[in-house]
Design an enzyme around this catalytic site. Sequence first.
Site, PDB file in Angstrom:
ATOM      1  N   SER A  81      37.804  44.641  44.833  1.00  0.00           N
ATOM      2  CA  SER A  81      37.103  45.827  44.344  1.00  0.00           C
ATOM      3  C   SER A  81      35.611  45.555  44.392  1.00  0.00           C
ATOM      4  O   SER A  81      35.172  44.405  44.333  1.00  0.00           O
ATOM      5  CB  SER A  81      37.534  46.115  42.900  1.00  0.00           C
ATOM      6  OG  SER A  81      36.680  47.056  42.283  1.00  0.00           O
ATOM      7  N   TYR A  95      39.501  43.655  33.606  1.00  0.00           N
ATOM      8  CA  TYR A  95      39.759  43.898  35.024  1.00  0.00           C
ATOM      9  C   TYR A  95      38.617  43.355  35.888  1.00  0.00           C
ATOM     10  O   TYR A  95      38.853  42.684  36.896  1.00  0.00           O
ATOM     11  CB  TYR A  95      39.939  45.394  35.258  1.00  0.00           C
ATOM     12  CG  TYR A  95      40.126  45.795  36.697  1.00  0.00           C
ATOM     13  CD1 TYR A  95      41.359  45.660  37.317  1.00  0.00           C
ATOM     14  CD2 TYR A  95      39.065  46.320  37.439  1.00  0.00           C
ATOM     15  CE1 TYR A  95      41.538  46.032  38.651  1.00  0.00           C
ATOM     16  CE2 TYR A  95      39.231  46.696  38.761  1.00  0.00           C
ATOM     17  CZ  TYR A  95      40.467  46.547  39.367  1.00  0.00           C
ATOM     18  OH  TYR A  95      40.636  46.904  40.679  1.00  0.00           O
ATOM     19  N   LYS A 144      38.816  40.399  38.821  1.00  0.00           N
ATOM     20  CA  LYS A 144      38.384  40.574  40.212  1.00  0.00           C
ATOM     21  C   LYS A 144      37.278  39.585  40.571  1.00  0.00           C
ATOM     22  O   LYS A 144      37.226  39.082  41.708  1.00  0.00           O
ATOM     23  CB  LYS A 144      37.923  42.010  40.445  1.00  0.00           C
ATOM     24  CG  LYS A 144      39.039  43.042  40.408  1.00  0.00           C
ATOM     25  CD  LYS A 144      40.088  42.801  41.500  1.00  0.00           C
ATOM     26  CE  LYS A 144      41.130  43.886  41.541  1.00  0.00           C
ATOM     27  NZ  LYS A 144      42.187  43.663  42.553  1.00  0.00           N
TER      28      LYS A 144
END
Length: 333
Positions: free
Chosen positions: A141, A154, A158
């Site tokens: 991402s 999150y 990542k």
Amino acid sequence: MNEKSDVVVITGASAGVGRATVRKFAKHGVRIGLIARGLDGLKGAQKEVEELGGKAFVFPVDIGNADRVEAAAAQIEADLGEIDIWINNAMASVFSPVKEMTPEEFRRVTEVTYLGCVYGTLAALKRMLPRNRGVIVQVGSALAYRGIPLQAAYCAAKHAIQGFCDSLRCELIHDKSNVRLTMVQLPALNTPQFGWVKSRLPRRAQPVPPIFQPEVAAEAIYFAAHHPRREFYVGAPSVAVIVGNRFAPGLLDRYLAATGYDSQQYDGPEDPDRAHNLWQPVPGDHGARGAFDARAKDCSPQLWTSEHRALIAIGVAALGTAGLVALFKSKRH
């Protein structure tokens, strides 16, 4: 690799980006090992693969369990053959300010989003390294480079995948391995996760606009699997965020502090009692797309240029040469 005979493993295959990626690969008649927790979505994905002319087996596996991931990899090879491509896509998140998060929530998001990627990679390497071939695709991402408010767990996961890939890539190069590793950094996408993610936001969660359809991500993942390079940035917003953070991270801190709360919410209050998928899958087959079709883009000019950069470079060189020839001729006259 012969695309028609590839054996592909996709984690998080039951919905969202994973489901769109399943469909993309299935159109090429490959054999696919489908890994996710939700059996309803896995069966739906398997049916679609078979309708498109491919072959698939489902493996209801919690990607945060290393032993189960390894067992699934062994069974996939027994059922489908040697794994050519492994795609780590499974993810989990919580929309919440850090101060309201619990240690258990951080642990769970890390287990799924980061450690699930590590476990999948280890299972793939165990089989690919002795054969000296194969491709591992990490679905990342833009948030791997730039954390945003309300998604700390999150974003951290990542970020961790990015560091893990840097280390592994160096090792593969050192060992002169033909196993390839690539990471695809995605933009905001119209997936079902915003309807099932655990959330403490007062209003319903949304991807930060501009929003892209999951098929854009699937196209990038498919291309990366067959033309692997170090990294792919998908969508102009991803490029802008990643490059912008290199030059002005402090400015982005302040910008996101001012805009990052509202941009992740949209009309309507959130239902605090709705089901979420942090600990258990939400029943049902949720498909690839979420609730944002009306606002989602179904193509990315930036992705096209990334996929065709060699052709574009040749074209630019040809134009430059033609210009020099014309200039030379004009000076002769």
